[in-house]
Every structure is written in structure tokens, then in C-alpha cells.
Design a protein around this motif. Structure first.
Motif, PDB file in Angstrom:
ATOM      1  N   ILE A  69     -29.453  -5.520  46.496  1.00  0.00           N
ATOM      2  CA  ILE A  69     -30.358  -4.521  46.046  1.00  0.00           C
ATOM      3  C   ILE A  69     -31.304  -3.994  45.274  1.00  0.00           C
ATOM      4  CG2 ILE A  69     -29.728  -2.404  45.103  1.00  0.00           C
ATOM      5  CD1 ILE A  69     -26.536  -2.414  47.174  1.00  0.00           C
ATOM      6  N   PHE A 270     -23.764   4.506  48.533  1.00  0.00           N
ATOM      7  CA  PHE A 270     -24.278   4.346  50.182  1.00  0.00           C
ATOM      8  C   PHE A 270     -22.669   3.644  50.529  1.00  0.00           C
ATOM      9  CE2 PHE A 270     -28.259   2.805  47.774  1.00  0.00           C
ATOM     10  CZ  PHE A 270     -28.512   4.199  48.485  1.00  0.00           C
ATOM     11  N   VAL A 283     -27.982  -2.867  53.842  1.00  0.00           N
ATOM     12  CA  VAL A 283     -28.498  -2.191  51.748  1.00  0.00           C
ATOM     13  C   VAL A 283     -30.368  -2.328  52.740  1.00  0.00           C
ATOM     14  CG1 VAL A 283     -28.987  -3.685  51.045  1.00  0.00           C
ATOM     15  CG2 VAL A 283     -28.925  -1.515  49.377  1.00  0.00           C
ATOM     16  N   PRO A 312     -26.671   2.981  43.027  1.00  0.00           N
ATOM     17  CA  PRO A 312     -26.164   2.477  44.035  1.00  0.00           C
ATOM     18  C   PRO A 312     -24.262   1.279  43.046  1.00  0.00           C
ATOM     19  CG  PRO A 312     -27.536   0.661  43.956  1.00  0.00           C
ATOM     20  CD  PRO A 312     -28.219   1.827  43.245  1.00  0.00           C
ATOM     21  N   SER A 315     -21.435   0.166  46.516  1.00  0.00           N
ATOM     22  CA  SER A 315     -21.766  -1.042  47.323  1.00  0.00           C
ATOM     23  C   SER A 315     -22.576  -2.459  46.904  1.00  0.00           C
ATOM     24  CB  SER A 315     -23.326  -0.450  48.251  1.00  0.00           C
ATOM     25  OG  SER A 315     -24.180   0.040  47.197  1.00  0.00           O
TER      26      SER A 315
END
Length: 465
Positions: A69, A270, A283, A312, A315
Motif C-alpha cells: 500500500i 478500502f 489497492v 487504510p 485492508s
């Protein structure tokens, strides 16, 4: 023939032992004997060592998701000409070890209470890498955050402006702040997870933002960094983020007339896959879409690209964790409230429940389950995994197909329990909260000790000591 009691999204599997890769942690597999292994450790070994229920975190999976991410958002926003920061939303699950994993991956951390702040500080996280959220921060929490050198405080109401300003003046600092705005974007999620609707407790209406920003800028002890938006949780499409970004940029363009707006925080939320029917977004696609809309809106309005932040939590930590339970009572039930002959649902009760995973009862959340201590050749049967609490709504998995020979003593695994399960856990019926175990490369270690009955009794002042 499918069981008529099954929800429309749940299909009867050809193999009720199969592990859906999108749902289980990346290092989960069945060994040659048919038993689940997570990062090289058998489920039964984990149960023997730590008991059940137990949360099992695939450490390499969690670390990898954090790094991915971070790379996706810094890379995509770098592509369009700006920089980005990723904050791990500690409310999903926070302990000192997880805090260290996140910062090692390059992430900052969001906290939303004095307790979460204490955990992050105990982990050795630089306070400058922390953001402090909350719709009702106490004066004491604000004072402590300012005193330790918190990176940013997110102002959630008009009244917080003065409280934070006074604390900053008292400690002789100029406190960085963001203003949380209610964008009015209605995310496609559960009603209780949509956090940008007009009628709810978070944020400032967009119409009030210019006046409040003027007040912040006029306060010597505050440093206005920009706006913050969070539209909800467990979101599967990017349309809400796109619309929120458009609305925030229009306000940003107006605010630039009175001074700089260095940052824009677009929040998190997310979604992840809890069942094989879920099609969670990648992502990288989210990051690409958000970067494109930010660049497009900035160009259309003729404003400079701000530094972007996202938050986030689920996620990253959600897919990494599996909860293991021991099966107890098995109860077949005939349900006649369907067309035709009565249909059977099997209630499979486990030694935990809403005290370690309240999301099913609270949100109607769907989960998956598998027998993980063995595999079976039995036909699939529709089951409902129930907890042991004194509530008919104490359901862990509302609908799932398991082998019909599921029996007492089996170890049941429920995947994707890393987010909002431990952090929402309770002692209902005086059950003790389970331990959290990290597994990596064939090794397991305790990262959060499970409670004992002595822990519960230690708070009861009527106990003779």
C-alpha cells in the motif's frame, strides 16, 4: 441441489475443504494430511500451545500488505507530480508489535484515543508520525498529545479549535492541525460504516469550512495543514473517493485565496474479501484512480497539487488474521418457513462468539469458515456458526457450507478477522478476551496475552484478597 435457506450469494462448493485465496492469508495452505498450516505452523499445534479462541496473524502477510500500500500510493502520486503519506488506521487493530511493523514499512499511524496513543508511544513510534483522530477528544487527551509532540491533530468540531490552541500555547508549540470535513458523499457500505453523511457525528459541514479555516489561520498556536475526509469503511468501488476528492478540491481552491493548503487527507475504508463472493478492489487500482482524479481536479481548478495522505487499516491487517475455535455442540434444525419441504440448517457452536467478533451481530457482516484440523470427503451441508453467549444473535458466520460430518472437537478457522474483531472484543458473559499470536517462517509468538479469569476478578473490588 442448493439449500433454499442459503443466501443468494453463497454457492454450494464442490469441495468444502478448499481455501479461497482471496479470503485466507497469503501463507495459509492445507498440508498433505489435510490440516491448515499458517506460515508453516499447523492449526492443531497452535491450538495445543495457545488454546481457543485465538487470533493468528500471518506476520509476513501483514507486513507485505503495508509495504504494498505504501508503494502503491507513493508511486502513483509521484507519477502525477506530488508526494503521499500512508497512515495505518490503528483502530482496526493496534498493539506494539503491529505498530512497529507498520512504521518499519514506511507508514505513519492514526490513533483515536489516549489509549491508542499510549500503545503507539510504548512501541517507540516517533510522535511526529502520529495523527490524532476522534469526535470527542478529552481536554486531557489533547493536552497529552500536544505535550508529547503529536504530528497532527485532526479537528473534528468547532469547539476543538480553541481547546487545541490553548494546549499548544500552554506548551509553547505551534500545533499542526487538519480540519475534518463532512463531504456529504454517501459511500456504498453499511449505514453505520458510512461516515460522511450529513446526519452523523463526524466532521464539519463543507459550508462551514472557510470560516473555521480563517479562525485557525488567525490563531498563532495552530498551523493549518489542510482538510481531511473519510467517507466510510469496507468500500468496494472508487466512485465515492472520486466524488469526495472533487468536492474537497473545490473548497481547497477557495481556501487558497487566504493562504496555503499543503495537505489533503482522503481517508481510507478500502474493502477486503470476507467471502469468496466478494470482489475486493486491488489497492494499486485504488491508488491509480485517486491519483488521476486528484491531478485532474487540480489542473481543472488551476491549483497546486497538495501532499496527499490516506488512512487504510482493514485492508492491511484484516486479511492477515484467522481466528481458530474449537467446535462444541452440533444441532441440526429443520426450518419450514420456505416453499416446499422443510430445509435443514446445522448450528455449529464454537467456544467464542460475539465477544471476539461482534461484527456479524453489529453490522450483519458475512464471514467464511472451514474445518482446519482435518479435511473431509463428506458432502457439504449448510451451517450457521454460533457462539456460546446468551444471545440468539450471537452468530460468528451466518451462512457457510461445511462437510456434513463436522463434529465436536473439530478446529474451525474463520479467516479475515484481523480488523475490528480484537479491537471490539468484550467480556460478555465473563468470557476472557483471546490471545493474539503472530506466525512467521514456522515460528509462533504471543504478541497480545490472552486474559484469564484472574484478570477479570482482579478488577472486582468485592473479591477477598
Amino acid at each position: 441441489m442448493p439449500n433454499p435457506l442459503a443466501p443468494a450469494w453463497l454457492t454450494e462448493p464442490q469441495d468444502p475443504n478448499a481455501l479461497a485465496p482471496s479470503v485466507w492469508s497469503r501463507n495459509s495452505r492445507r498440508n498433505d494430511a489435510g490440516e491448515l498450516e499458517i506460515a508453516g505452523i499447523r492449526a492443531t499445534e497452535l491450538v495445543e500451545r495457545f488454546g481457543t479462541p485465538v487470533y493468528v496473524v500471518d506476520e509476513a502477510d501483514a507486513r507485505a500488505r503495508a509495504a504494498e500500500i505504501h508503494a502503491a500510493f507513493t508511486g502513483e502520486f509521484g507519477r502525477v507530480g506530488t508526494t503521499a503519506s500512508v497512515y495505518y488506521a490503528g483502530k482496526a487493530f493496534l498493539c506494539t508489535e503491529v505498530a512497529r511493523w507498520m512504521t518499519a514499512a514506511g507508514l505513519n499511524i492514526d490513533v483515536a484515543s489516549g489509549g491508542e496513543l499510549a500503545v503507539a508511544l510504548a512501541a517507540g513510534v516517533d510522535p511526529a508520525r502520529l495523527g490524532f483522530h476522534g469526535n470527542n477528544k478529552s481536554h486531557g487527551e489533547i493536552d497529552r498529545a500536544v505535550r508529547v509532540g503529536i504530528g497532527t491533530i485532526i479537528l473534528d468540531s468547532e469547539s476543538e479549535i480553541g481547546v487545541v490552541a490553548e494546549a499548544a500555547a500552554r506548551h509553547g508549540v505551534r500545533q499542526r492541525v487538519r480540519l475534518r470535513v463532512n463531504s456529504g458523499v454517501h459511500a456504498s457500505t453499511h449505514e453505520f460504516l458510512a461516515t460522511a453523511r450529513e446526519d452523523q457525528k463526524f466532521g464539519i459541514p463543507l459550508a462551514d469550512v472557510p470560516e473555521l479555516v480563517t479562525r485557525i489561520r488567525a490563531t498563532d498556536s495552530l498551523d493549518f495543514m489542510g482538510l481531511h475526509s473519510h467517507i466510510g469503511s469496507q468500500i468496494f468501488d472508487t466512485a465515492g473517493f472520486v466524488e469526495a476528492a472533487r468536492r474537497l478540491f473545490r473548497v481547497t481552491a477557495e481556501l487558497l485565496e487566504g493562504g496555503p493548503v499543503p495537505e489533503l487527507n482522503l481517508g481510507g475504508g478500502f474493502g477486503i474479501a470476507y467471502t469468496s463472493a466478494d470482489d475486493a478492489p486491488d489497492v494499486r487500482d485504488i491508488a491509480r484512480s485517486m491519483a488521476d482524479i486528484v491531478a485532474t481536479e487540480a489542473a481543472a481548478l488551476g491549483v497546486p497539487l497538495p501532499h496527499i495522505a490516506v488512512e487504510p487499516g482493514r485492508s492491511i491487517i484484516g486479511p492477515s488474521t484467522t481466528t481458530l475455535y474449537t467446535v462444541g455442540t452440533i444441532k441440526p434444525v429443520l426450518v419450514s418457513e420456505v416453499d416446499g419441504d422443510p430445509a435443514e440448517r446445522i448450528y455449529v457452536s464454537v467456544d467464542g462468539g460475539m465477544s471476539d467478533n461482534i461484527r456479524t451481530a453489529l453490522y450483519g457482516a458475512d464471514y467464511s469458515a472451514r474445518i482446519v484440523s482435518r479435511s473431509s470427503d463428506a458432502d457439504p451441508a449448510l451451517v450457521r456458526v454460533a457462539g456460546k453467549h446468551c444471545e440468539s444473535g450471537d452468530i460468528v458466520v451466518d451462512a457457510e457450507y461445511l462437510p456434513r460430518d463436522v463434529h465436536s472437537g473439530d478446529v474451525l478457522g474463520v479467516p479475515a478477522t484481523g480488523a475490528y474483531c480484537w479491537s471490539l472484543a468484550s467480556n460478555y458473559n465473563y468470557l476472557t478476551r483471546p490471545p493474539v499470536v503472530a506466525v512467521s517462517d514456522g515460528e509462533a509468538r504471543l504478541i497480545v496475552r490472552g486474559e484469564t479469569e484472574d484478570d477479570l476478578l482482579a478488577r472486582d473490588m468485592g473479591v477477598q484478597r
